[in-house]
Design an enzyme around this catalytic site. Structure first.
Site, PDB file in Angstrom:
ATOM      1  N   ASP A 159       0.846  -1.202   0.000  1.00 48.82           N
ATOM      2  CA  ASP A 159       0.000   0.000   0.000  1.00 48.82           C
ATOM      3  C   ASP A 159       0.885   1.258   0.000  1.00 48.82           C
ATOM      4  O   ASP A 159       0.604   2.229  -0.697  1.00 48.82           O
ATOM      5  CB  ASP A 159      -0.912  -0.011   1.231  1.00 48.82           C
ATOM      6  CG  ASP A 159      -1.641  -1.337   1.367  1.00 48.82           C
ATOM      7  OD1 ASP A 159      -2.437  -1.663   0.482  1.00 48.82           O
ATOM      8  OD2 ASP A 159      -1.373  -2.067   2.339  1.00 48.82           O
ATOM      9  N   HIS A 187      -4.504  -3.298   6.648  1.00 56.25           N
ATOM     10  CA  HIS A 187      -4.335  -3.588   5.219  1.00 56.25           C
ATOM     11  C   HIS A 187      -5.694  -4.037   4.684  1.00 56.25           C
ATOM     12  O   HIS A 187      -5.965  -5.221   4.522  1.00 56.25           O
ATOM     13  CB  HIS A 187      -3.279  -4.669   4.996  1.00 56.25           C
ATOM     14  CG  HIS A 187      -3.286  -5.176   3.583  1.00 56.25           C
ATOM     15  ND1 HIS A 187      -2.864  -4.411   2.527  1.00 56.25           N
ATOM     16  CD2 HIS A 187      -3.699  -6.351   3.046  1.00 56.25           C
ATOM     17  CE1 HIS A 187      -3.020  -5.094   1.402  1.00 56.25           C
ATOM     18  NE2 HIS A 187      -3.530  -6.274   1.692  1.00 56.25           N
TER      19      HIS A 187
HETATM   20  P1  NAX Z   1      -2.235 -18.112  -3.612  1.00 55.33           P
HETATM   21  O1  NAX Z   1      -3.613 -18.650  -3.395  1.00 55.33           O
HETATM   22  O2  NAX Z   1      -1.652 -18.094  -4.968  1.00 55.33           O
HETATM   23  O3  NAX Z   1      -1.214 -18.904  -2.669  1.00 55.33           O
HETATM   24  C1  NAX Z   1      -1.477 -19.158  -1.331  1.00 55.33           C
HETATM   25  C2  NAX Z   1      -0.764 -20.435  -0.968  1.00 55.33           C
HETATM   26  O4  NAX Z   1      -0.888 -20.622   0.436  1.00 55.33           O
HETATM   27  C3  NAX Z   1      -1.360 -21.670  -1.645  1.00 55.33           C
HETATM   28  O5  NAX Z   1      -0.333 -22.433  -2.281  1.00 55.33           O
HETATM   29  C4  NAX Z   1      -1.979 -22.433  -0.478  1.00 55.33           C
HETATM   30  O6  NAX Z   1      -1.977 -23.840  -0.655  1.00 55.33           O
HETATM   31  C5  NAX Z   1      -1.071 -21.987   0.660  1.00 55.33           C
HETATM   32  N1  NAX Z   1      -1.604 -22.233   1.998  1.00 55.33           N
HETATM   33  C6  NAX Z   1      -2.895 -22.184   2.427  1.00 55.33           C
HETATM   34  N2  NAX Z   1      -2.967 -22.530   3.720  1.00 55.33           N
HETATM   35  C7  NAX Z   1      -1.707 -22.773   4.129  1.00 55.33           C
HETATM   36  C8  NAX Z   1      -1.137 -23.173   5.354  1.00 55.33           C
HETATM   37  N3  NAX Z   1      -1.905 -23.394   6.432  1.00 55.33           N
HETATM   38  N4  NAX Z   1       0.197 -23.343   5.438  1.00 55.33           N
HETATM   39  C9  NAX Z   1       0.980 -23.130   4.351  1.00 55.33           C
HETATM   40  N5  NAX Z   1       0.504 -22.775   3.153  1.00 55.33           N
HETATM   41  C10 NAX Z   1      -0.831 -22.578   3.049  1.00 55.33           C
HETATM   42  O7  NAX Z   1      -2.255 -16.664  -2.954  1.00 55.33           O
HETATM   43  P2  NAX Z   1      -1.232 -15.457  -3.166  1.00 55.33           P
HETATM   44  O8  NAX Z   1      -1.683 -14.616  -4.299  1.00 55.33           O
HETATM   45  O9  NAX Z   1       0.142 -15.974  -3.148  1.00 55.33           O
HETATM   46  O10 NAX Z   1      -1.539 -14.599  -1.831  1.00 55.33           O
HETATM   47  C11 NAX Z   1      -1.210 -15.068  -0.547  1.00 55.33           C
HETATM   48  C12 NAX Z   1      -1.818 -14.209   0.533  1.00 55.33           C
HETATM   49  O11 NAX Z   1      -1.313 -12.880   0.482  1.00 55.33           O
HETATM   50  C13 NAX Z   1      -3.343 -14.056   0.426  1.00 55.33           C
HETATM   51  O12 NAX Z   1      -3.887 -14.211   1.727  1.00 55.33           O
HETATM   52  C14 NAX Z   1      -3.514 -12.634  -0.042  1.00 55.33           C
HETATM   53  O13 NAX Z   1      -4.774 -12.104   0.318  1.00 55.33           O
HETATM   54  C15 NAX Z   1      -2.385 -11.971   0.684  1.00 55.33           C
HETATM   55  N6  NAX Z   1      -1.958 -10.645   0.214  1.00 55.33           N
HETATM   56  C16 NAX Z   1      -1.600  -9.737   1.143  1.00 55.33           C
HETATM   57  C17 NAX Z   1      -1.076  -8.505   0.823  1.00 55.33           C
HETATM   58  C18 NAX Z   1      -0.663  -7.545   1.866  1.00 55.33           C
HETATM   59  O14 NAX Z   1      -0.308  -6.425   1.491  1.00 55.33           O
HETATM   60  N7  NAX Z   1      -0.686  -7.856   3.150  1.00 55.33           N
HETATM   61  C19 NAX Z   1      -0.955  -8.086  -0.596  1.00 55.33           C
HETATM   62  C20 NAX Z   1      -0.937  -9.224  -1.537  1.00 55.33           C
HETATM   63  C21 NAX Z   1      -1.879 -10.349  -1.207  1.00 55.33           C
HETATM   64  O15 NAX Z   1      -3.158 -10.026  -1.640  1.00 55.33           O
END
Ligand code: NAX
Length: 334
Positions: A159, A187
């Site tokens: 952000d 966020h």
């Molecule tokens: P993806 O869905 O591509 O990847 C997430 C991965 O996490 C998947 O491979 C899934 O199997 C894995 N996962 C789920 N539960 C798990 C667990 N208990 N232990 C280990 N791995 C686990 O998502 P992606 O685009 O990579 O985003 C990841 C996260 O970042 C999401 O929650 C998203 O909302 C968040 N974000 C946060 C941001 C921030 O500024 N704080 C910005 C970017 C993003 O949107």
């Protein structure tokens, strides 16, 4: 050569990790002379995908990468960590209530917090990215009582970078010419991107952002909503959420923890509030302006807060308080 730094990335088979792991492994975060051990955690059904990620990391033939450990087991993943970057979380599915999403994530971050507590170094730096990032970070912190709470932070740097870029685009200057924007709070779409303490370098001279932009209505209106809704705009266009920019922001965030912030500049990060800064209630993971030195952050104090800012800072604090209450109901009942 120094001892390798051991870094965990969770959600390692996901789209953010795909860019992030490359950035870390080639030295963007810990420096070009720092060897690394990368630990990749994902859930069991993703292990085949993760094997592919490991193969690609090997095929990059990167000199700093001494070892890659891919696992679906927390006791393996959290062992002796220097840095834990918690990206994986439960995504929001269509029709899912906010409460159900929080509940699913409390379960994940309670378990990972306990694993940090049990297996990681006490000096571990923990960065939470997975959403809802602030509240997930608070859950992990509460579940790891033996690790100093100052070691936990959550990502609002994306952000922050978005805010910087919007002002730079508006003035047609380089993004590095814009300094000291602030993201306050959560966020989420209630975050408050604040340009009132920012400066812009124009013709070699630093001037206030309001003076440089000469459009108060935009800085108090369109600028704020664009930054707040940028994530949704990227999803709409790309049909996927921000990944490249998120990975870059994580690299910026962790590099600043490791090496400190440049003199005279501050960055935004979600950290634990002690109730003494800017009227933010105690015990929330709230995004503040920070400076960092010797791997220790300090909130930038003494900035003037006008009524416009006050109202926006309180709205986002209220949302964090509500999230915390819901999460803690589940935390105690789990
Ligand atoms: P993806 O869905 O591509 O990847 C997430 C991965 O996490 C998947 O491979 C899934 O199997 C894995 N996962 C789920 N539960 C798990 C667990 N208990 N232990 C280990 N791995 C686990 O998502 P992606 O685009 O990579 O985003 C990841 C996260 O970042 C999401 O929650 C998203 O909302 C968040 N974000 C946060 C941001 C921030 O500024 N704080 C910005 C970017 C993003 O949107």
């Amino acid at each position: 050569m120094p001892e390798p730094v051991k870094v965990l990335v969770t959600g390692a088979a996901g789209q953010i990790a795909y860019s992030l792991l490359f950035g870390i492994a080639k030295g963007d975060v810990f420096g070009k002379d720092q060897p690394l051990i990368l630990v990749l955690l994902d859930i069991t059904p993703m292990m085949t995908v993760l094997e592919g990620v490991v193969m690609e990391l090997q095929d990059c033939a990167l000199p700093l990468l001494k070892e890659v450990i891919a696992t679906d087991k927390e006791d393996v993943a959290f062992k002796d960590l220097d840095v834990a970057i918690l990206v994986g979380s439960m995504p929001r599915r269509e029709g899912m209530e906010r409460k159900d999403l929080l509940k699913a994530n409390v379960k994940i971050f309670k378990s990972q917090g306990a694993a940090l507590n049990k297996y990681s170094k006490k000096s571990v730096k923990v960065i939470v990215v997975g959403n809802p990032a602030n509240t997930n970070c608070l859950t992990a912190l509460k579940s790891a009582p033996s690790i100093p709470k100052e070691n936990f932070s959550c990502l609002t740097r994306l952000d922050h970078n978005r805010a910087k870029a919007q002002i730079a685009l508006k003035l047609n200057v380089a993004s590095d010419d814009v300094k000291n924007v602030i993201i306050w709070g959560n966020h989420s779409s209630t975050q408050y991107p604040d340009a009132s303490h920012a400066s812009v370098t124009l013709q070699g001279k630093d001037v206030g952002a309001f003076e440089a932009v000469k459009n108060d209505d935009w800085l108090k209106g369109g600028f704020i909503t664009t930054v707040q809704q940028r994530g949704a705009a990227v999803i709409k266009a790309r049909k996927l959420s921000s990944a490249m920019s998120a990975a870059k922001a994580i690299c910026d965030h962790v590099r600043d923890i490791w090496f400190g912030t440049p003199e005279g500049q501050f960055v935004s990060m979600g950290v634990i509030s002690d109730g003494n800064s800017y009227g933010v209630p105690e015990d929330l993971m709230y995004s503040f302006p920070l400076t960092i030195k010797n791997k220790t952050w300090k909130i930038v104090e003494g900035l003037c807060i006008n009524d416009f800012s006050r109202e926006k800072m309180d709205i986002t604090a209220k949302e964090l308080q509500d999230e915390k209450e819901t999460a803690f109901e589940f935390l105690s009942s789990e």
